[in-house]
Design a protein around this motif. Sequence first.
Motif, PDB file in Angstrom:
ATOM      1  N   GLU A  28      41.988  33.491  28.231  1.00  0.00           N
ATOM      2  CA  GLU A  28      41.622  34.707  28.959  1.00  0.00           C
ATOM      3  C   GLU A  28      41.717  34.455  30.443  1.00  0.00           C
ATOM      4  N   ASN A  29      41.740  35.552  31.206  1.00  0.00           N
ATOM      5  CA  ASN A  29      41.860  35.445  32.654  1.00  0.00           C
ATOM      6  C   ASN A  29      41.004  36.522  33.310  1.00  0.00           C
ATOM      7  N   THR A  30      40.295  36.108  34.364  1.00  0.00           N
ATOM      8  CA  THR A  30      39.556  37.042  35.211  1.00  0.00           C
ATOM      9  C   THR A  30      40.429  37.330  36.419  1.00  0.00           C
TER      10      THR A  30
ATOM     11  N   LEU B  27      48.824  34.433  29.107  1.00  0.00           N
ATOM     12  CA  LEU B  27      47.810  34.190  28.072  1.00  0.00           C
ATOM     13  C   LEU B  27      48.480  33.997  26.718  1.00  0.00           C
TER      14      LEU B  27
END
Length: 143
Positions: A36-38, A56
């Motif tokens: 996941e990525n913020t 991802l």
Amino acid sequence: MSANFGKAGAYYYWISRGVDERPVRANRIRKSVGAENTFPSDLSEFDIMAAALQPLIDKVWHHCQAGNRGRTVTLKIKFADFEIVTRSRSVDTPVSSRVDLERIATGLLKAEMPMPKRVRVLGVSLSSLLSGDAAEPQLHLPI
């Protein structure tokens, strides 16, 4: 503690203080793989979110190159107000290519459009994992 929690009271007491004497199981079987990525700024457009899914998907598929395959693709969406929704799709046979993983993940994203709010975090995971030869489809013989 035991007055409120019974036999588990001592366990809760020590766990809440970070003390866990259970042995570490380093070789346990992996049940899922995900990434996941913020994002530094919130996202709202499908094309930008679909592009943000690509690295991802690459990370998840990298773990699959060792022979692991899974049947359930899950998309995680966290909105700017920290509400989280997940959407998943299970398929009959294990996901056998990065292209299939991408198709399912972006399909889950597209089904949620338009988003009700701006998106802060996106994640992709693959679960119901099979490893090695178990991931290959079996030949079905007539009985």
